[in-house]
Design a protein around this motif. Structure first.
Motif, PDB file in Angstrom:
ATOM      1  N   LEU A 180      71.778  62.602  36.361  1.00 57.64           N
ATOM      2  CA  LEU A 180      70.501  62.014  35.962  1.00 57.64           C
ATOM      3  C   LEU A 180      70.664  61.116  34.737  1.00 57.64           C
ATOM      4  N   VAL A 181      71.510  61.531  33.802  1.00 56.83           N
ATOM      5  CA  VAL A 181      71.774  60.712  32.617  1.00 56.83           C
ATOM      6  C   VAL A 181      72.476  59.429  33.025  1.00 56.83           C
ATOM      7  N   HIS A 182      73.410  59.539  33.967  1.00 60.53           N
ATOM      8  CA  HIS A 182      74.138  58.368  34.451  1.00 60.53           C
ATOM      9  C   HIS A 182      73.184  57.377  35.119  1.00 60.53           C
ATOM     10  N   ALA A 240      71.227  55.648  32.391  1.00 67.02           N
ATOM     11  CA  ALA A 240      72.035  54.660  31.669  1.00 67.02           C
ATOM     12  C   ALA A 240      72.196  53.386  32.495  1.00 67.02           C
ATOM     13  N   LYS A 241      72.398  53.540  33.793  1.00 61.80           N
ATOM     14  CA  LYS A 241      72.534  52.359  34.658  1.00 61.80           C
ATOM     15  C   LYS A 241      71.231  51.567  34.702  1.00 61.80           C
ATOM     16  N   GLU A 242      70.111  52.280  34.792  1.00 59.43           N
ATOM     17  CA  GLU A 242      68.801  51.609  34.744  1.00 59.43           C
ATOM     18  C   GLU A 242      68.679  50.738  33.495  1.00 59.43           C
ATOM     19  N   LEU A 243      69.056  51.336  32.367  1.00 60.89           N
ATOM     20  CA  LEU A 243      68.936  50.608  31.102  1.00 60.89           C
ATOM     21  C   LEU A 243      69.874  49.412  31.063  1.00 60.89           C
ATOM     22  N   ALA A 244      71.078  49.557  31.628  1.00 63.74           N
ATOM     23  CA  ALA A 244      72.014  48.431  31.656  1.00 63.74           C
ATOM     24  C   ALA A 244      71.421  47.272  32.450  1.00 63.74           C
ATOM     25  N   LEU A 245      70.806  47.569  33.581  1.00 59.29           N
ATOM     26  CA  LEU A 245      70.198  46.514  34.400  1.00 59.29           C
ATOM     27  C   LEU A 245      68.987  45.904  33.709  1.00 59.29           C
ATOM     28  N   GLU A 246      68.289  46.728  32.928  1.00 60.28           N
ATOM     29  CA  GLU A 246      67.067  46.259  32.263  1.00 60.28           C
ATOM     30  C   GLU A 246      67.353  45.457  31.000  1.00 60.28           C
ATOM     31  N   HIS A 247      68.358  45.899  30.224  1.00 61.71           N
ATOM     32  CA  HIS A 247      68.585  45.327  28.897  1.00 61.71           C
ATOM     33  C   HIS A 247      69.621  44.213  28.877  1.00 61.71           C
ATOM     34  N   HIS A 248      70.582  44.252  29.798  1.00 62.89           N
ATOM     35  CA  HIS A 248      71.688  43.299  29.726  1.00 62.89           C
ATOM     36  C   HIS A 248      71.529  42.180  30.742  1.00 62.89           C
ATOM     37  N   PRO A 249      71.917  40.965  30.402  1.00 64.33           N
ATOM     38  CA  PRO A 249      71.986  39.898  31.411  1.00 64.33           C
ATOM     39  C   PRO A 249      72.982  40.276  32.509  1.00 64.33           C
ATOM     40  N   HIS A 250      72.743  39.768  33.691  1.00 65.98           N
ATOM     41  CA  HIS A 250      73.613  40.076  34.824  1.00 65.98           C
ATOM     42  C   HIS A 250      75.064  39.728  34.515  1.00 65.98           C
ATOM     43  N   GLU A 251      75.267  38.642  33.787  1.00 64.27           N
ATOM     44  CA  GLU A 251      76.631  38.192  33.493  1.00 64.27           C
ATOM     45  C   GLU A 251      77.371  39.209  32.621  1.00 64.27           C
ATOM     46  N   ILE A 252      76.656  39.844  31.693  1.00 59.37           N
ATOM     47  CA  ILE A 252      77.283  40.839  30.819  1.00 59.37           C
ATOM     48  C   ILE A 252      77.736  42.043  31.629  1.00 59.37           C
ATOM     49  N   PRO A 295      66.361  59.878  41.960  1.00 59.67           N
ATOM     50  CA  PRO A 295      65.722  61.117  41.484  1.00 59.67           C
ATOM     51  C   PRO A 295      64.824  60.906  40.271  1.00 59.67           C
ATOM     52  N   LEU A 296      65.165  59.963  39.394  1.00 59.51           N
ATOM     53  CA  LEU A 296      64.337  59.724  38.211  1.00 59.51           C
ATOM     54  C   LEU A 296      62.939  59.253  38.590  1.00 59.51           C
ATOM     55  N   ASP A 297      62.817  58.579  39.752  1.00 58.54           N
ATOM     56  CA  ASP A 297      61.494  58.132  40.204  1.00 58.54           C
ATOM     57  C   ASP A 297      60.686  59.282  40.788  1.00 58.54           C
ATOM     58  N   VAL A 298      61.375  60.254  41.366  1.00 58.96           N
ATOM     59  CA  VAL A 298      60.699  61.379  42.012  1.00 58.96           C
ATOM     60  C   VAL A 298      60.310  62.448  41.000  1.00 58.96           C
ATOM     61  N   THR A 354      76.870  50.992  24.189  1.00 51.22           N
ATOM     62  CA  THR A 354      77.956  51.697  24.872  1.00 51.22           C
ATOM     63  C   THR A 354      77.397  52.631  25.932  1.00 51.22           C
ATOM     64  N   PHE A 355      76.346  53.371  25.583  1.00 50.28           N
ATOM     65  CA  PHE A 355      75.727  54.291  26.535  1.00 50.28           C
ATOM     66  C   PHE A 355      75.274  53.544  27.788  1.00 50.28           C
ATOM     67  N   ARG A 356      74.644  52.397  27.612  1.00 50.12           N
ATOM     68  CA  ARG A 356      74.158  51.642  28.768  1.00 50.12           C
ATOM     69  C   ARG A 356      75.313  51.141  29.630  1.00 50.12           C
ATOM     70  N   LEU A 357      76.365  50.645  28.987  1.00 51.18           N
ATOM     71  CA  LEU A 357      77.499  50.126  29.754  1.00 51.18           C
ATOM     72  C   LEU A 357      78.214  51.235  30.512  1.00 51.18           C
ATOM     73  N   LEU A 358      78.229  52.436  29.960  1.00 48.30           N
ATOM     74  CA  LEU A 358      78.828  53.555  30.685  1.00 48.30           C
ATOM     75  C   LEU A 358      78.069  53.852  31.970  1.00 48.30           C
ATOM     76  N   GLY A 359      76.810  53.463  32.022  1.00 47.16           N
ATOM     77  CA  GLY A 359      76.038  53.639  33.245  1.00 47.16           C
ATOM     78  C   GLY A 359      76.569  52.812  34.406  1.00 47.16           C
ATOM     79  N   LEU A 360      77.362  51.777  34.114  1.00 49.53           N
ATOM     80  CA  LEU A 360      77.953  50.961  35.170  1.00 49.53           C
ATOM     81  C   LEU A 360      79.168  51.625  35.797  1.00 49.53           C
ATOM     82  N   HIS A 361      79.696  52.648  35.139  1.00 47.54           N
ATOM     83  CA  HIS A 361      80.858  53.368  35.671  1.00 47.54           C
ATOM     84  C   HIS A 361      80.485  53.968  37.032  1.00 47.54           C
ATOM     85  N   PRO A 362      81.395  53.910  38.005  1.00 44.35           N
ATOM     86  CA  PRO A 362      81.040  54.372  39.351  1.00 44.35           C
ATOM     87  C   PRO A 362      80.755  55.856  39.473  1.00 44.35           C
TER      88      PRO A 362
END
Length: 732
Positions: free
Chosen positions: A385-387, A390-402, A302-305, A331-339
């Motif tokens: 939408l916030v979630h 946050a997930k977008e930012l986690a993928l963008e800012h953090h290494p995959h391993e983190i 939805p963020l793209d649309v 913390t906000f970015r990591l919460l985006g990984l929550h299912p």
């Protein structure tokens, strides 16, 4: 008003009823603490039969004598075109205005419509502030630097008629002059998009006759405490308000496809900003079906649309993220990984590798700026939408391993918590230890069985999402999730949710070479097949699992496979084969010292004997099973045995005995807090009582079943609830 009321001997309560104006507001009017709007004055006028005398008095208060020679600022921007009233917010704002002590603060998440409401409402009430309306955008959450209060005060003082030479150079001096000029006046000061209370504090008028109307993504808690501001949180629109907003832009064609409109509203989170962007996209192509936009929002991120020209939900959210301190932003970015769904403190701690105390502090801080929300049930949730952002930012800012490590910790936490809950509820079942990495994370502990059942019901859908999430990230240990809670999955039978998740877990088990988990998952899929009436397909799955169990020398597991084969053959009508497999399972489980599996095998042997017509032997076997389970304090399994005994009694027409066994089961399920099983038993009691002609007792049991399942969205639960409601309706 008081004179007329006294003359008519009419109490405030009576006037409240007749005018539909709250008693507190009427009292404030009589004590000169409020100024009525023309609409309220007209309502009171009609109730008192004043023939317009009161309505004429509801005119704007003239400007104070000290300000008549001063310019009257009128700085409000234009109202929003097609603004849709927010009825709940308006009601609270009007109530706050009637008793305001200088400030009303509107807070809420990005895009929820705080500014639109504040500006529109400020236009409506501006007549009550004849000495002027000041407005500024404080840019607390914007791409530009936040506004300096000293600069804002300089502009306000000029608007109030001060000359440049009269304006002090320091912040305190300007604030003092500002309060002096507003003393005794009725002035409205609109402070939009504030970052925090410190930015707002110098801009507040000191006079109680003036009002500051503030908007912020922050709760401004200290302003509430220190300045006595009335705080109003603005939430996403209701479904009706969202539909009205979409219709104000799209037009009548919205009514042609209400289902598509609902999808658009929900995918936009019922946030006015997102809704307006969606509506604008729809209005650009007037001949394109609305369903196309709904499908696009359902298919794509939805963020793209939700982007039109310079307006984008993603951009607005970025201002909130960028304003956070570095550790809070992480913390906000990591919460985006929550299912998705409610975020437990333990889950936040696992994702962030913080202690639960620090994790709670971070969640509370994010809630104060509405990046997460605290529900009335004391749960932290993230807007969809916030979630996504946050997930977008986690993928963008953090290494995959983190990110992977954070999800591994989360999965590990739920594995251990699920295992603890299962062990409490089914204490007599032995489990082979699972070799999991030790992340030294805090997990929930359960004092009572009811706590464990409540946890399972609360987290059932999250556990499903977690399996899908782990499989997508190739975290193969997630294969053990359906294993550690296997008894609950079988007991609860929420197969429409769990079968796809178990298939994902099976793929993960094979990728990670977790052979024991693979066997469990094959058996779980076979169990689901039997419940779906597909016993023939289950035979092969049980045999595959038994082959793996043999490789692992897992004799209890082999016994499980024989029980499964017995269940399958029983459903297929081959009762002799079913009895043979159940007897084999009994012998193997005794040799393995597994009393629980022996009891399970005996229970299924009993059902096979009953199918062959030997109800007496079946009853005797089940009675022994129940006693064995009682001796080991396996209350849930014992109640299930009572349920089976009730079925046997019903099959021979002994309804009295059947009801006695059902009452035993119900009493136990109440003791352990199993609401799903209570509802199932109440439904059966209702059916039996109806068969006996006891309609009142049946109605009571069905009503109890429906109430127990109220609000449960799991498909099996909703189906059962609909069944008992249908039974109730048939009896009416």
């Amino acid at each position: 008003m008081r004179t007329l009321r006294d003359a008519q001997d009419k109490s405030l309560t009576k006037l409240c009823e007749e005018s539909n104006v709250s008693r507190g507001y009427l009292s404030n009017l009589e004590h000169d603490r409020s100024v009525p709007s023309p609409e309220i004055a007209a309502a009171i006028d009609r109730a008192l039969g004043a023939n317009g005398q009161l309505a004429k008095l509801a005119l704007p208060v003239p400007r104070s004598r000290t300000t008549r020679d001063r310019p009257r600022p009128a700085q409000l921007p234009a109202g929003v075109r097609g603004f849709v009233p927010r009825h709940d917010v308006l009601e609270r704002a009007q109530a706050a205005l009637s008793v305001h002590h200088g400030a009303i603060a509107l807070d809420g998440p990005a895009g929820v419509g705080k500014t639109a409401f504040a500006v529109t409402w400020a236009h409506e009430i501006s007549a009550y502030f004849p000495d002027g309306v000041l407005f500024t955008d404080l840019r607390g959450y914007a791409a530009d630097p936040r506004a300096d209060p000293a600069v804002v005060l300089g502009a306000f003082l000029l608007a109030l008629g001060a000359t440049p030479s009269e304006i002090p150079s320091d912040l305190d001096g300007r604030a003092a002059l500002f309060r002096t000029l507003l003393e005794g006046t009725r002035t409205l000061v609109v402070l939009d998009n504030a970052s925090d209370a410190e930015q707002v504090r110098p801009l507040l008028p000191g006079s109680p006759t003036s009002l500051a109307l503030i908007t912020s993504r922050s709760r401004l808690s200290s302003a509430v405490v220190r300045e006595g501001a009335v705080r109003i949180t603005v939430h996403p629109m209701t479904a009706d308000e969202a539909h009205e907003l979409l219709r104000s832009v799209v037009g009548p064609r919205l009514d042609a496809d209400p289902a598509a409109a609902q999808v658009i509203a929900e995918r936009a989170g019922r946030l006015p900003l997102a809704l307006r962007i969606a509506a604008e996209r729809a209005s650009v192509w007037p001949n394109k079906p609305l369903r196309a936009l709904a499908d696009e929002l359902a298919r794509r991120q939805p963020l793209d649309v939700l982007t039109v020209d310079d307006s984008a939900v993603r951009t607005v959210l970025s201002y909130s993220h960028d304003a956070l301190p570095a550790h809070m932003a992480a913390t906000f970015r990591l919460l985006g990984l929550h299912p998705g769904g409610p975020i437990r403190i333990e889950a936040a701690a696992a994702l962030t590798e913080l202690s639960p105390e620090y994790a709670l502090g971070h969640l509370s801080a994010l809630a104060s700026v509405h990046l997460v929300e605290l529900t009335p049930q004391d749960q932290f949730v993230m807007h969809d939408l916030v979630h996504s952002y946050a997930k977008e930012l986690a993928l963008e800012h953090h290494p995959h391993e983190i990110n992977t490590a954070a999800l591994e910790r989360l999965i590990d936490t739920y594995l251990r918590t699920g295992a603890a809950a299962t062990q409490l509820l089914w204490p007599s079942r032995p489990r082979r230890p699972i070799n999991l990495p030790n992340h030294n994370m805090t997990t929930l502990t359960f004092r009572h069985r009811s706590d464990a059942f409540r946890w399972f019901e609360d987290e059932l859908q999250l556990l499903v999402r977690l399996v899908h999430c782990g499989a997508q990230w190739n975290i193969t240990t997630v294969a053990y999730m359906p294993v550690v809670i296997n008894e609950m999955i079988f007991h609860r039978r929420a197969w429409s949710w769990w079968v796809p998740a178990v298939r994902d877990a099976l793929t993960a088990a094979r990728q990670g070479r977790h052979r024991d988990a693979e066997a469990w998952l094959l058996e779980t899929l076979a169990d689901a097949g039997i419940d779906a009436g597909q016993a023939a397909s289950s035979l092969g799955l049980y045999r595959q699992a038994m082959k793996i169990r043999a490789e692992l020398d897992d004799y209890s597991g082999i016994a499980i496979g024989h029980v499964g084969l017995g269940r399958a053959y029983c459903q297929l009508g081959d009762y002799d084969s079913a009895a043979t497999h159940c007897e084999t399972a009994r012998q193997i489980s005794i040799g393995a010292g597994d009393l629980w599996e022996h009891a399970v095998a005996t229970a299924h042997l009993a059902m096979t004997r009953a199918a062959l017509g030997d109800v007496t032997e079946a009853r005797d076997l089940l009675t022994v099973v129940r006693q064995t389970l009682d001796d080991t304090e396996d209350l849930v399994s014992s109640a299930c045995a009572s349920n089976l005994l009730a079925g046997l009694a019903e099959s021979i027409g002994d309804h009295t005995l059947a009801l006695r066994h059902l009452d035993d089961a119900l009493r136990t399920f109440r003791e352990v807090g199993d609401t799903w099983s209570q509802a199932h038993i109440q439904s059966r009691i209702g059916d039996l009582q109806a068969d006996r002609g006891n309609q009142r007792t049946a109605h009571k049991a069905w009503s109890a079943a429906a109430e127990l399942l109220n609000g449960n969205t799991e498909p099996n639960a909703t189906h059962l609830r609909q069944q008992v409601i249908n039974s109730l309706n048939e009896e009416l």
